[in-house]
Design a protein around this motif. Sequence first.
Motif, mmCIF file in Angstrom:
data_model
loop_
_atom_site.group_PDB
_atom_site.id
_atom_site.type_symbol
_atom_site.label_atom_id
_atom_site.label_comp_id
_atom_site.label_asym_id
_atom_site.label_seq_id
_atom_site.Cartn_x
_atom_site.Cartn_y
_atom_site.Cartn_z
ATOM 1 N N ILE A 253 8.424 8.115 -4.379
ATOM 2 C CA ILE A 253 8.382 8.445 -2.956
ATOM 3 C C ILE A 253 9.772 8.769 -2.426
ATOM 4 N N ALA A 254 10.758 8.008 -2.895
ATOM 5 C CA ALA A 254 12.139 8.232 -2.455
ATOM 6 C C ALA A 254 13.057 8.278 -3.672
ATOM 7 N N PRO A 255 12.900 9.299 -4.528
ATOM 8 C CA PRO A 255 13.690 9.341 -5.769
ATOM 9 C C PRO A 255 15.184 9.493 -5.531
ATOM 10 N N GLU A 256 15.548 10.027 -4.379
ATOM 11 C CA GLU A 256 16.966 10.296 -4.127
ATOM 12 C C GLU A 256 17.763 9.015 -3.848
ATOM 13 N N ARG A 257 17.053 7.865 -3.631
ATOM 14 C CA ARG A 257 17.786 6.643 -3.286
ATOM 15 C C ARG A 257 17.227 5.395 -3.961
ATOM 16 N N THR A 258 16.440 5.581 -5.003
ATOM 17 C CA THR A 258 15.818 4.428 -5.649
ATOM 18 C C THR A 258 16.330 4.225 -7.070
ATOM 19 N N VAL A 259 16.862 3.037 -7.313
ATOM 20 C CA VAL A 259 17.148 2.584 -8.673
ATOM 21 C C VAL A 259 15.882 1.884 -9.160
ATOM 22 N N SER B 118 0.842 -1.193 0.000
ATOM 23 C CA SER B 118 0.000 0.000 0.000
ATOM 24 C C SER B 118 0.880 1.247 0.000
ATOM 25 N N LEU B 119 0.251 2.398 -0.190
ATOM 26 C CA LEU B 119 0.993 3.650 -0.149
ATOM 27 C C LEU B 119 1.660 3.845 1.210
ATOM 28 N N SER B 120 0.928 3.600 2.291
ATOM 29 C CA SER B 120 1.515 3.795 3.621
ATOM 30 C C SER B 120 2.674 2.833 3.855
ATOM 31 N N ARG B 121 2.554 1.608 3.348
ATOM 32 C CA ARG B 121 3.659 0.659 3.508
ATOM 33 C C ARG B 121 4.892 1.133 2.737
ATOM 34 N N ARG B 122 4.687 1.641 1.535
ATOM 35 C CA ARG B 122 5.806 2.147 0.755
ATOM 36 C C ARG B 122 6.475 3.337 1.451
ATOM 37 N N GLN B 123 5.669 4.181 2.048
ATOM 38 C CA GLN B 123 6.221 5.327 2.774
ATOM 39 C C GLN B 123 7.039 4.860 3.975
ATOM 40 N N ASP B 124 6.574 3.808 4.649
ATOM 41 C CA ASP B 124 7.324 3.262 5.787
ATOM 42 C C ASP B 124 8.637 2.633 5.333
ATOM 43 N N ILE B 125 8.615 1.924 4.210
ATOM 44 C CA ILE B 125 9.841 1.322 3.688
ATOM 45 C C ILE B 125 10.837 2.415 3.296
ATOM 46 N N ALA B 126 10.331 3.488 2.692
ATOM 47 C CA ALA B 126 11.206 4.607 2.330
ATOM 48 C C ALA B 126 11.809 5.249 3.578
#
Length: 478
Positions: free
Chosen positions: A303-309, A263-271
């Motif tokens: 959500i985390a463009p600065e660290r995502t490949v 989910s969106l909230s899960r992705r935000q937590d992983i980020a």
Amino acid sequence: MTQIWRPDIPPSPGPLYARLTDALERDIAAGILPAGGRLPPQRDLAHTLGLSVGTVTKAYAEAERRGLLLAHVGRGSFIRGTSPDIAIATSFDSVASASEAEATGPQGTGIDLRCNIPPRVGLSRALERAVADLAASGQLEPAVQYIQASGLRSVREAGAAWLARRYGLACDPADLIQCNGGQHAITLVLSSLCRPGDTVLCESATFYGARTAAEHMGLTLRGVAMDEEGLIPSALERAALETRARVLFTVPTLQNPTSRTMSLSRRQDIARVARQHDLTLFEDDAYYLYADPADRPPPLAAIAPERTVYLASISKGVCPGFRLAFVTLPPNVARERIMRGIRALGYCPPALGGMIFARWVADGTADAVADAVQAEAAARLAMARQILGPAMDSPGAARSPHVWVPLSPLAAQRTLNHALRAGVDLTPPEACCVSRDAESGLRICLGAPDDRPTLERALHIVRDAIHEPAISEARGII
């Protein structure tokens, strides 16, 4: 049953075999030749029409090339059909969803439910048109030459347009890297970010291709516990602290093999965890196209463009044979190391598949193909739900090319053995496991069978195989 057929072959310019093939195509479209019907043997039809056997043989071969027939040595040639509810355009091949006349059982080659590919749609004519257009416009030359390591500019521009249109992800074409399919991209990125002996975090059951790449490079995969939404943030945090790993490989949408979606909230937590522990996120988004555009969460790269490949595979949603994928890099990843990796692993990507894809993006064919794939995937998933019922987990999207059947390790192996004896090949349950607490079960790939009737037979075999162990054990009770 062999179809009685006496085609009308009007006189016209062109080879006789081509006119016979055209007559076959017209009669299929008119319903004179129904799906699944077996055509007369080539020698019999030649005698009936007063033609040479060679002419009929060439016509059958051309019909098979056009996607009109399914030919099997020793069994004959069978009519493919079209499925009107998933036809993608009158100017483009329809989805080939006709049945074969006979089952492929234990005496045959087996029905493949192991290979996780998109369901087949007719691509041959669109492919021919694209190549002809490229040739007519004098643009085929790059296909026979080495190109720059990051890929052709025109292909990367098409990739950026495709990601914006179908993934909602904005990126500069200059930042995209063209890869030779998703597997090449995974090997390229992991070899560029890691050194032999490094630990890479991933889901406790992960994509087998990533496991293969890691083992080949001497990397250690550390599985992270999952729940119904995928990676558990607290488990990720513990694994990061214990291993001091710097890379997380994850499939957040329709995770392979479990088909779970964050989910969106899960992705935000992983980020958030990734930022706290300085993790580089390697997001394999091979199945993002299968998620419902109305409610799918954004990629981790948004959500985390600065660290995502970010990895987007064209093979999984459009055409496997293109061997085409795109990678985007965050600013802190050394692009030159990736470029050296490309030169070391293949020097440069092949051009032709990407050039055809670029033309398809420009003229709308890529959208038509993707829509047809999604429609067929939805139909196949509905079939799986009906046949497997509560034995399978509900995927994290309305469409999915694979489903997950949770089973204990012993039950999964028994089910696989029963299915194999009945003529269905399944992925071994241990193939995707990377930790002792990994999710246990069987991945069922819905896209590999040529047509729905074949898939239906295979799913019935799998359903019976799931219940067979309990039946067998009950027979021993006195």
